[in-house]
Motif scaffolding. Sequence first.
Motif, PDB file in Angstrom:
ATOM      1  N   LEU A 138      51.935  55.656  67.045  1.00 50.17           N
ATOM      2  CA  LEU A 138      52.112  55.726  68.493  1.00 50.17           C
ATOM      3  C   LEU A 138      50.884  56.280  69.208  1.00 50.17           C
ATOM      4  CD1 LEU A 138      55.802  57.000  68.767  1.00 50.17           C
ATOM      5  CD2 LEU A 138      54.930  54.688  69.165  1.00 50.17           C
ATOM      6  N   GLU A 139      50.190  57.227  68.596  1.00 51.60           N
ATOM      7  CA  GLU A 139      49.011  57.828  69.229  1.00 51.60           C
ATOM      8  C   GLU A 139      47.938  56.772  69.487  1.00 51.60           C
ATOM      9  OE1 GLU A 139      45.701  61.337  68.358  1.00 51.60           O
ATOM     10  OE2 GLU A 139      47.567  61.254  67.196  1.00 51.60           O
ATOM     11  N   ARG A 140      47.679  55.924  68.505  1.00 55.24           N
ATOM     12  CA  ARG A 140      46.673  54.877  68.687  1.00 55.24           C
ATOM     13  C   ARG A 140      47.189  53.773  69.604  1.00 55.24           C
ATOM     14  NH1 ARG A 140      44.182  53.069  63.027  1.00 55.24           N
ATOM     15  NH2 ARG A 140      42.956  51.783  64.468  1.00 55.24           N
ATOM     16  N   ALA A 141      48.496  53.531  69.545  1.00 56.50           N
ATOM     17  CA  ALA A 141      49.061  52.489  70.390  1.00 56.50           C
ATOM     18  C   ALA A 141      48.989  52.875  71.864  1.00 56.50           C
ATOM     19  CB  ALA A 141      50.513  52.219  69.988  1.00 56.50           C
ATOM     20  N   LEU A 142      49.296  54.141  72.151  1.00 53.70           N
ATOM     21  CA  LEU A 142      49.276  54.591  73.538  1.00 53.70           C
ATOM     22  C   LEU A 142      47.864  54.887  74.034  1.00 53.70           C
ATOM     23  CD1 LEU A 142      52.375  56.999  73.483  1.00 53.70           C
ATOM     24  CD2 LEU A 142      52.254  54.682  74.423  1.00 53.70           C
ATOM     25  N   GLY A 143      47.025  55.431  73.148  1.00 59.79           N
ATOM     26  CA  GLY A 143      45.689  55.835  73.568  1.00 59.79           C
ATOM     27  C   GLY A 143      44.684  54.705  73.610  1.00 59.79           C
ATOM     28  N   ALA A 144      44.758  53.833  72.614  1.00 55.56           N
ATOM     29  CA  ALA A 144      43.755  52.760  72.537  1.00 55.56           C
ATOM     30  C   ALA A 144      44.366  51.371  72.684  1.00 55.56           C
ATOM     31  CB  ALA A 144      43.005  52.848  71.199  1.00 55.56           C
ATOM     32  N   GLY A 145      45.677  51.314  72.797  1.00 57.70           N
ATOM     33  CA  GLY A 145      46.322  50.016  72.940  1.00 57.70           C
ATOM     34  C   GLY A 145      46.221  49.170  71.684  1.00 57.70           C
ATOM     35  N   VAL A 146      46.086  49.832  70.548  1.00 60.13           N
ATOM     36  CA  VAL A 146      45.937  49.123  69.273  1.00 60.13           C
ATOM     37  C   VAL A 146      47.189  49.326  68.429  1.00 60.13           C
ATOM     38  CG1 VAL A 146      44.616  48.972  67.122  1.00 60.13           C
ATOM     39  CG2 VAL A 146      43.444  49.408  69.293  1.00 60.13           C
ATOM     40  N   LYS A 147      47.721  48.227  67.884  1.00 60.28           N
ATOM     41  CA  LYS A 147      48.854  48.333  66.974  1.00 60.28           C
ATOM     42  C   LYS A 147      48.335  48.651  65.576  1.00 60.28           C
ATOM     43  CE  LYS A 147      52.257  45.386  69.269  1.00 60.28           C
ATOM     44  NZ  LYS A 147      53.149  44.206  69.120  1.00 60.28           N
ATOM     45  N   ALA A 148      48.658  49.845  65.111  1.00 57.56           N
ATOM     46  CA  ALA A 148      48.186  50.271  63.795  1.00 57.56           C
ATOM     47  C   ALA A 148      49.347  50.875  63.018  1.00 57.56           C
ATOM     48  CB  ALA A 148      47.051  51.286  63.926  1.00 57.56           C
ATOM     49  N   PHE A 149      49.264  50.795  61.721  1.00 56.08           N
ATOM     50  CA  PHE A 149      50.322  51.284  60.845  1.00 56.08           C
ATOM     51  C   PHE A 149      50.066  52.739  60.447  1.00 56.08           C
ATOM     52  CE2 PHE A 149      52.003  51.646  56.381  1.00 56.08           C
ATOM     53  CZ  PHE A 149      53.353  51.613  56.715  1.00 56.08           C
ATOM     54  N   GLU A 150      51.084  53.566  60.582  1.00 58.88           N
ATOM     55  CA  GLU A 150      51.009  54.947  60.120  1.00 58.88           C
ATOM     56  C   GLU A 150      51.780  55.046  58.809  1.00 58.88           C
ATOM     57  OE1 GLU A 150      52.002  59.503  61.596  1.00 58.88           O
ATOM     58  OE2 GLU A 150      52.532  57.785  62.848  1.00 58.88           O
ATOM     59  N   PRO A 151      51.080  55.220  57.685  1.00 58.81           N
ATOM     60  CA  PRO A 151      51.748  55.231  56.374  1.00 58.81           C
ATOM     61  C   PRO A 151      52.795  56.328  56.267  1.00 58.81           C
ATOM     62  CG  PRO A 151      49.374  55.026  56.115  1.00 58.81           C
ATOM     63  CD  PRO A 151      49.622  55.375  57.556  1.00 58.81           C
ATOM     64  N   GLY A 152      53.834  56.050  55.472  1.00 54.71           N
ATOM     65  CA  GLY A 152      54.895  57.022  55.256  1.00 54.71           C
ATOM     66  C   GLY A 152      54.781  57.683  53.892  1.00 54.71           C
ATOM     67  N   LEU A 153      55.874  58.315  53.476  1.00 52.99           N
ATOM     68  CA  LEU A 153      55.880  59.046  52.210  1.00 52.99           C
ATOM     69  C   LEU A 153      55.721  58.123  51.011  1.00 52.99           C
ATOM     70  CD1 LEU A 153      58.760  61.606  52.945  1.00 52.99           C
ATOM     71  CD2 LEU A 153      56.298  61.995  53.029  1.00 52.99           C
ATOM     72  N   LEU A 154      56.237  56.898  51.115  1.00 49.36           N
ATOM     73  CA  LEU A 154      56.102  55.954  50.003  1.00 49.36           C
ATOM     74  C   LEU A 154      54.635  55.618  49.762  1.00 49.36           C
ATOM     75  CD1 LEU A 154      59.046  53.452  50.650  1.00 49.36           C
ATOM     76  CD2 LEU A 154      58.996  55.457  49.169  1.00 49.36           C
ATOM     77  N   ALA A 155      53.870  55.506  50.844  1.00 46.29           N
ATOM     78  CA  ALA A 155      52.445  55.211  50.712  1.00 46.29           C
ATOM     79  C   ALA A 155      51.713  56.376  50.067  1.00 46.29           C
ATOM     80  CB  ALA A 155      51.842  54.904  52.084  1.00 46.29           C
ATOM     81  N   ARG A 156      52.060  57.595  50.456  1.00 46.75           N
ATOM     82  CA  ARG A 156      51.408  58.775  49.894  1.00 46.75           C
ATOM     83  C   ARG A 156      51.712  58.937  48.414  1.00 46.75           C
ATOM     84  NH1 ARG A 156      53.501  63.660  53.039  1.00 46.75           N
ATOM     85  NH2 ARG A 156      52.460  64.680  51.271  1.00 46.75           N
ATOM     86  N   ALA A 157      52.888  58.468  47.971  1.00 47.76           N
ATOM     87  CA  ALA A 157      53.300  58.649  46.577  1.00 47.76           C
ATOM     88  C   ALA A 157      52.701  57.608  45.638  1.00 47.76           C
ATOM     89  CB  ALA A 157      54.823  58.608  46.478  1.00 47.76           C
ATOM     90  N   ASN A 158      52.050  56.595  46.191  1.00 46.49           N
ATOM     91  CA  ASN A 158      51.520  55.524  45.348  1.00 46.49           C
ATOM     92  C   ASN A 158      50.613  56.082  44.251  1.00 46.49           C
ATOM     93  OD1 ASN A 158      51.073  52.728  44.667  1.00 46.49           O
ATOM     94  ND2 ASN A 158      49.023  52.941  45.522  1.00 46.49           N
ATOM     95  N   GLY A 159      50.902  55.703  43.005  1.00 43.18           N
ATOM     96  CA  GLY A 159      50.109  56.160  41.878  1.00 43.18           C
ATOM     97  C   GLY A 159      50.571  57.479  41.292  1.00 43.18           C
ATOM     98  N   GLY A 160      51.661  58.057  41.854  1.00 44.32           N
ATOM     99  CA  GLY A 160      52.097  59.360  41.376  1.00 44.32           C
ATOM    100  C   GLY A 160      53.600  59.489  41.248  1.00 44.32           C
ATOM    101  N   PHE A 161      54.116  60.622  41.736  1.00 44.72           N
ATOM    102  CA  PHE A 161      55.537  60.948  41.612  1.00 44.72           C
ATOM    103  C   PHE A 161      56.144  61.162  43.000  1.00 44.72           C
ATOM    104  CE2 PHE A 161      53.661  62.127  37.632  1.00 44.72           C
ATOM    105  CZ  PHE A 161      54.643  61.910  36.668  1.00 44.72           C
ATOM    106  N   LEU A 162      57.362  60.647  43.177  1.00 50.21           N
ATOM    107  CA  LEU A 162      58.134  60.915  44.389  1.00 50.21           C
ATOM    108  C   LEU A 162      59.361  61.702  43.950  1.00 50.21           C
ATOM    109  CD1 LEU A 162      58.443  60.409  47.452  1.00 50.21           C
ATOM    110  CD2 LEU A 162      59.854  58.438  46.878  1.00 50.21           C
ATOM    111  N   TYR A 163      59.476  62.924  44.436  1.00 46.72           N
ATOM    112  CA  TYR A 163      60.557  63.809  43.996  1.00 46.72           C
ATOM    113  C   TYR A 163      61.552  64.039  45.121  1.00 46.72           C
ATOM    114  CZ  TYR A 163      62.969  67.986  42.319  1.00 46.72           C
ATOM    115  OH  TYR A 163      63.930  68.881  41.937  1.00 46.72           O
ATOM    116  N   ILE A 164      62.836  63.892  44.791  1.00 45.21           N
ATOM    117  CA  ILE A 164      63.897  64.102  45.775  1.00 45.21           C
ATOM    118  C   ILE A 164      64.888  65.104  45.218  1.00 45.21           C
ATOM    119  CG2 ILE A 164      65.560  62.981  47.287  1.00 45.21           C
ATOM    120  CD1 ILE A 164      64.355  60.294  46.303  1.00 45.21           C
ATOM    121  N   ASP A 165      64.911  66.288  45.795  1.00 43.28           N
ATOM    122  CA  ASP A 165      65.890  67.289  45.384  1.00 43.28           C
ATOM    123  C   ASP A 165      67.206  66.997  46.098  1.00 43.28           C
ATOM    124  OD1 ASP A 165      66.954  69.471  44.103  1.00 43.28           O
ATOM    125  OD2 ASP A 165      66.096  70.948  45.488  1.00 43.28           O
ATOM    126  N   GLU A 166      68.314  67.175  45.366  1.00 41.60           N
ATOM    127  CA  GLU A 166      69.653  66.905  45.902  1.00 41.60           C
ATOM    128  C   GLU A 166      69.748  65.469  46.419  1.00 41.60           C
ATOM    129  OE1 GLU A 166      70.135  70.126  48.726  1.00 41.60           O
ATOM    130  OE2 GLU A 166      71.118  71.338  47.202  1.00 41.60           O
TER     131      GLU A 166
END
Length: 324
Positions: free
Chosen positions: A93-121
């Motif tokens: 949203l920051e880039r969309a509102l500030g620069a009028g550019v549609k850009a993707f903001e990666p989520g937790l799945l993107a950050r976990a690529n190549g490693g471990f995703l841990y979910i307690d409970e």
Amino acid sequence: MSFPFSAIVGQDEMKQALMIAAVDARIGGVMVFGDRGTGKSTAVRALAALLPPIPAAEAGYQDGSPRQGSVPVPFVDLPLGATEDRVVGALDLERALGAGVKAFEPGLLARANGGFLYIDEVNLLEDHIVDLLLDVAASGENVVEREGLSVRHPARFVLIGSGNPEEGELRPQLLDRFGLSVEVRTPQELKQRVDILKRCDAFDREPAAFVESWAKAERKTLKRIARARAAQAGVVVSDAVLTFASRLCMAVGADGLRGELTLIRAARALAALDGAAVATADHVAAVAPMALRHRLRRNVLDETGSTVRIERALEDLARKDPAA
């Protein structure tokens, strides 16, 4: 600084399951059921910290810009209150509102690529989020289509879930999607509890010195995992062992073929960890409880626990065919 994986006292089944998942990510992750304060998250963090750094280009979501060098294996905690946008990613949203550019903001799945995703409970997580996580973990890819964006990026990670069954059960069809399931309990042996207290206290007081004292054991564990990763594809599984695995799954009434596939993959990974060139029925038997206990239907005429039912089936098969 993480607590050394090799210094964790007890919880052998959990540690073995995590190492198997680290050897072969296709197994589908690990579900850990048990009491609070039994070292579940500590073990996962310790294993992630133990593994060698991976190329930066393989870690996290890439936006097209090259990344050089290596980085630690990602370890991402997914909080229970996470929204779907935070998990899968959304419009920046920051880039969309500030620069009028549609850009993707990666989520937790993107950050976990190549490693471990841990979910307690994980049993308290909303079902649609769990569905999404399991689908991505199985495909190794995250697809996001919203607000005029269409993004597809790699999301290959080992999914680790933990929970206390007394606080709510995971739906059977979702639980079945986890490759392995282990049970951890509060240690009942006095010596083991004292050893845990001593090591935790030593780590709290002088973490650097404690980690250094376990460096040799950590290097040994790392070499074992590295050798197993390189060798596991070449481990031979004979028709006799495949037949034994199928007979076991039929004997306990496991639904579908996912259990058998996981059983064989886990047995092959364990054989590789043991330095064996051939997976045997003993390897199958060793991983059978963790590969099958969460895939069994409840039998109203038999209130015996899943683990006991599997052990009983193994004994019956051994009596019928001692060669197995």
